[in-house]
Design an enzyme around this catalytic site. Sequence first.
Site, short mmCIF file in Angstrom:
data_model
loop_
_atom_site.label_atom_id
_atom_site.label_comp_id
_atom_site.label_asym_id
_atom_site.label_seq_id
_atom_site.Cartn_x
_atom_site.Cartn_y
_atom_site.Cartn_z
N ALA A 125 -2.69 -9.79 -4.33
CA ALA A 125 -2.12 -8.40 -3.94
C ALA A 125 -1.36 -8.40 -2.68
O ALA A 125 -0.87 -7.40 -2.36
CB ALA A 125 -3.41 -7.37 -3.53
N ARG A 134 -7.68 -7.99 -6.48
CA ARG A 134 -9.22 -7.70 -6.10
C ARG A 134 -9.49 -6.17 -6.00
O ARG A 134 -10.66 -5.86 -6.33
CB ARG A 134 -9.79 -8.33 -4.97
CG ARG A 134 -9.60 -10.01 -5.49
CD ARG A 134 -10.41 -10.72 -4.14
NE ARG A 134 -9.47 -10.47 -2.96
CZ ARG A 134 -9.98 -11.10 -1.66
NH1 ARG A 134 -10.82 -11.62 -1.69
NH2 ARG A 134 -9.01 -10.72 -0.82
N HIS A 138 25.07 12.26 6.35
CA HIS A 138 24.82 12.98 4.97
C HIS A 138 25.99 12.39 4.02
O HIS A 138 27.02 12.33 4.58
CB HIS A 138 24.70 14.30 5.13
CG HIS A 138 24.52 15.02 4.04
ND1 HIS A 138 23.24 15.10 3.46
CD2 HIS A 138 25.50 15.73 3.05
CE1 HIS A 138 23.35 15.75 2.28
NE2 HIS A 138 24.61 16.20 2.38
#
Length: 484
Positions: free
Chosen positions: A204, A227, A473
């Site tokens: 993981a 797990r 922006h």
Amino acid sequence: MSIRNTINRIIIRRNMSDSIRHYDYLVIGGGSGGVASSRRAASYGAKTLLIEAKAMGGTCVNKGCVPKKVMWYASDLATRIGHAHSYNLFEDLPLTKENLTFNWPEFKKKRDAYIHRLNGIYERNLTKEGVDYVYGWASFTVDGKVQVKKADNCTETYTADHILVATGGKPIYPAKIPGYDYGVSSDEFFELEDQPKKVVVVGAGYIGVEIAGVFNGLGSDSHLVIRGETVLRKFDDCIQETVTDTYIKEGVNIHKSSNVTKVEKDESTGKLNIQLDTGKNIDNVDSLIWTIGRRSLLGLGLENIGVKLDAKEQIVVDEYQNSSVKNVYSLGDVVGKVELTPVAIAAGRKLSNRLFGPEKFKNQKQDYENVPSVVFSHPEAGSIGLSEREAIEKFGKDNVKVYNSKFNAMYYAMMEEKDKTPTRYKLVCTGEEEKVVGLHIIGDSSAEILQGFGVAIKMGATKADFDSCVAIHPTSAEELVTLT
């Protein structure tokens, strides 16, 4: 450097013979940290030798960051090609995942050629800086000398005033699982000659998540065995949850709360059968890849000189990279502090500054706090500082304020909901001044975005500092300076 000096240096490398040669600085390990430290030492005039067992560049160049990122680019591009129809491009072409074609063998040749070029660049840079280098396996003798066994079984012996051990790490295999050796490690992933149609990745952590994401993006039937309930458990909860959910949405088969108990191979077909402790089997698997962790690469005879190791068999060092033996130092993955290439490079340079540089560097050391790190998942994730949980544990819940934002980036505005991947940002602040002690981001271009914000957090920025910055922006990153 003159042609004559260059020729002489080549002759020296070829004829380093039975006599013992002495250096000011001897570096064992030609990875990122070792190369950086050796070059910096040589720049100060130190007579320097670098010993590498395989190929210059270490894990990062040969089996890690670089080839991994190249694979990620291919996978990411494959995904984005599928988005073209949303922008009314190539409408007459079937750009679905099912119709994706990827020439893995040809791509591997190009990728490997690129890595080989980098190996050569490393060698040329060492020569340019005046660093001698030899290929072979180094080990310490009981009297503190370093012996190098070369590929032709010849042995050379060296001594040095200062010795750096920067040998890196190697993958862990689950040797107790029957049939584990039918699988390969994350290192061997780069040796696959063909793309597996069905693949199982176990682990993981960020390596497993990245590899599973690459396979999925390139069209393989990808399975990830973990797990726990989420991936990336060392990261903030927002990253764990978002990446896990997004992978499932995008088609990665995540087997949660599962452990592999047995691996079987059908000799007639070459297919693997992966048995899990949940009672479930994953059959007809072409490739199994273990990404369950890494350990220090040792076997250097450190016990002969008394270098102390910790319980994880990592070299114990102090804040100045000093080992338990005088004039023997260590850094990088072999010490297990922060196992990232840029950290090893920075630590290596600072060590050489301290040992061979001017007086102003005599107390220089690497700061291991607030190191930015990213995961090249799909989408990317990045983190610096404390997670929300860590901040609460350290400062108390009443002294921590968290700012969150979750949205769809403008890039996805033209797409259907099923094709969108989320962007999620989190700031973790503490104290009345709201100092930013953690920043966690998931979304497109997170790696590039994090670099600049990492500088701000390293400088001790507060939420007010973030707010005072005028937003750019329209961008996703503007959200980090407009959070409320």
